[in-house]
Design an enzyme around this catalytic site. Sequence first.
Site, PDB file in Angstrom:
ATOM      1  N   SER A 235     -10.500  -2.538   4.006  1.00 46.66           N
ATOM      2  CA  SER A 235      -9.675  -3.674   3.575  1.00 46.66           C
ATOM      3  C   SER A 235      -9.063  -3.536   2.192  1.00 46.66           C
ATOM      4  O   SER A 235      -8.258  -4.380   1.791  1.00 46.66           O
ATOM      5  CB  SER A 235     -10.486  -4.972   3.643  1.00 46.66           C
ATOM      6  OG  SER A 235     -10.614  -5.399   4.983  1.00 46.66           O
TER       7      SER A 235
ATOM      8  N   LYS B 189      -5.321  -3.833   1.946  1.00 44.05           N
ATOM      9  CA  LYS B 189      -4.605  -5.089   1.768  1.00 44.05           C
ATOM     10  C   LYS B 189      -3.939  -5.181   0.389  1.00 44.05           C
ATOM     11  O   LYS B 189      -2.965  -5.919   0.214  1.00 44.05           O
ATOM     12  CB  LYS B 189      -5.556  -6.267   1.983  1.00 44.05           C
ATOM     13  CG  LYS B 189      -6.054  -6.414   3.422  1.00 44.05           C
ATOM     14  CD  LYS B 189      -7.015  -7.569   3.567  1.00 44.05           C
ATOM     15  CE  LYS B 189      -7.410  -7.794   5.023  1.00 44.05           C
ATOM     16  NZ  LYS B 189      -8.233  -6.712   5.573  1.00 44.05           N
TER      17      LYS B 189
ATOM     18  N   SER C 258      -9.836 -11.819   2.941  1.00 45.49           N
ATOM     19  CA  SER C 258      -9.725 -10.552   3.670  1.00 45.49           C
ATOM     20  C   SER C 258      -9.320 -10.793   5.131  1.00 45.49           C
ATOM     21  O   SER C 258      -9.961 -10.324   6.067  1.00 45.49           O
ATOM     22  CB  SER C 258     -11.034  -9.762   3.608  1.00 45.49           C
ATOM     23  OG  SER C 258     -10.792  -8.377   3.798  1.00 45.49           O
TER      24      SER C 258
END
Length: 479
Positions: A137, A140, A315
């Site tokens: 993640s 991102k 997230s």
Amino acid sequence: MSLSDNADPKVASSTPHAAPAPQQARARRRRALTRVLAALAIVVTVAAAGGLVWQISAVTSPRTGTLTAPEAYPPASPAPVLAGSDADAPLPDLAAVLPGLLADPRLNGNLSASFADALTGEVLFEQESTTPLAPASSMKVVTAVAAFQHLGAEYRIPTTVVEGPAEDSVVLVAGGDPTLTVDGEGYYTPYADGASLKELADLVLEARGGTAPATVYLDTSVFTDTVAASGVLPGELATSTGPMAPIMVDGGRMNKTEKYAEHYPDPAMVAAQQFADLLGAATVEVGTAAEGAAELAVVHSAPMSALVDSFILTSDNLLSDAVALQTALVVEGEMTWAAMSAAHTSTLESLGVDMAGLVFHDGSGLSPDDRMTAQAFTQMLLGAAGSQASSVFESLPVAGYSGTLEDRFGTAEEGEGVVRGKTGTLTQPTGVTSLTGTLTTADGRQLIFSLISNGHTTGTDAVETAMDEVTTAVSLCDC
């Protein structure tokens, strides 16, 4: 799936955590100080070298709800949640401390590490920093930087209704917004309060003089690709994310109160049916708006700054992918995964990032086939600091206080309020953990860092704890 995604402070999770008894007092203190965070002014100063320094100053809020005697107001300055920075602070000698810290047996996989000075851009330490690894993640952050760089913080995603092919029809034209609600209350409203289908239906009825159409045509032609990015396992579409579509209500969740709720297999058609019900239309059909069709109404998502805050802090895989595809639409002219990859590539190249070995299949990091390096992350953030994308630093969770770092740093309490970063974890395959962001040294020097671990066998919790302790130790080192 990102295990760190469970730490969602505002939206219910399917796997809530219970705080251990020794941490309850600290948790209460965190909640109190979290309220203080809203009363801090964060001023970003970009240095000539392209770095940044955060200067934190306390401000007061008049919203006390009670009358206060003049001599008692304003109240005492609150304790700062974020560590301040000092442009004159000395550079730490990280080569003296990091080799030992990164030799921690909990970090027994492939480890890519990079630390740089935020003010000058000088690289202070690297270990396998050019090794491409799955970032989970932390990807991102790339999506956020690309969105801010090309769309800007005030950009809003439109959803439009135009006249249909017959007088008794309208066309719902999807624009890529997954955060729509039915009536103004939905999954994303705590962070990104955007448009509702009811608002859109009311505008259409007003434009039509109160007459409801018989048919709503759904136009999803803006999105021309598969519902999942390459490498994303089919099982992930049920919970970790959902089938991608250019229009959704609550991100396509069947239960708008749960992060990992089951998703509708065709969220765009569900949204169109909900819109038709509000409008009073009898049928819904798939169609395409005629070129030049007159616009009846348009509504917009929350600003990009709010969307980025939402998917960075919680997230959210689906929302980050939707934002990445929206950036692709603006930059490359099409909403496809390949166009998204091209937009990410051009963004990082423009910021001076070494692109060797980098691979972008999605904007969320859910695909295990994505590849980033720790060096690429630090180079990107250094470049972003001197660009329109500098807003990304304000979105990063604060250790011990917000987002997916709210319940982290329990064994490294000194790092609370000092480290800011985006977490990342994949459970399929196992052994993928990352942490990318900034920290402030005890002397006040602002650093940018990235840690990526692949193939570790000690378990996610152990690796996350080790990364928390490493970044905290760097912030405390007298070196």
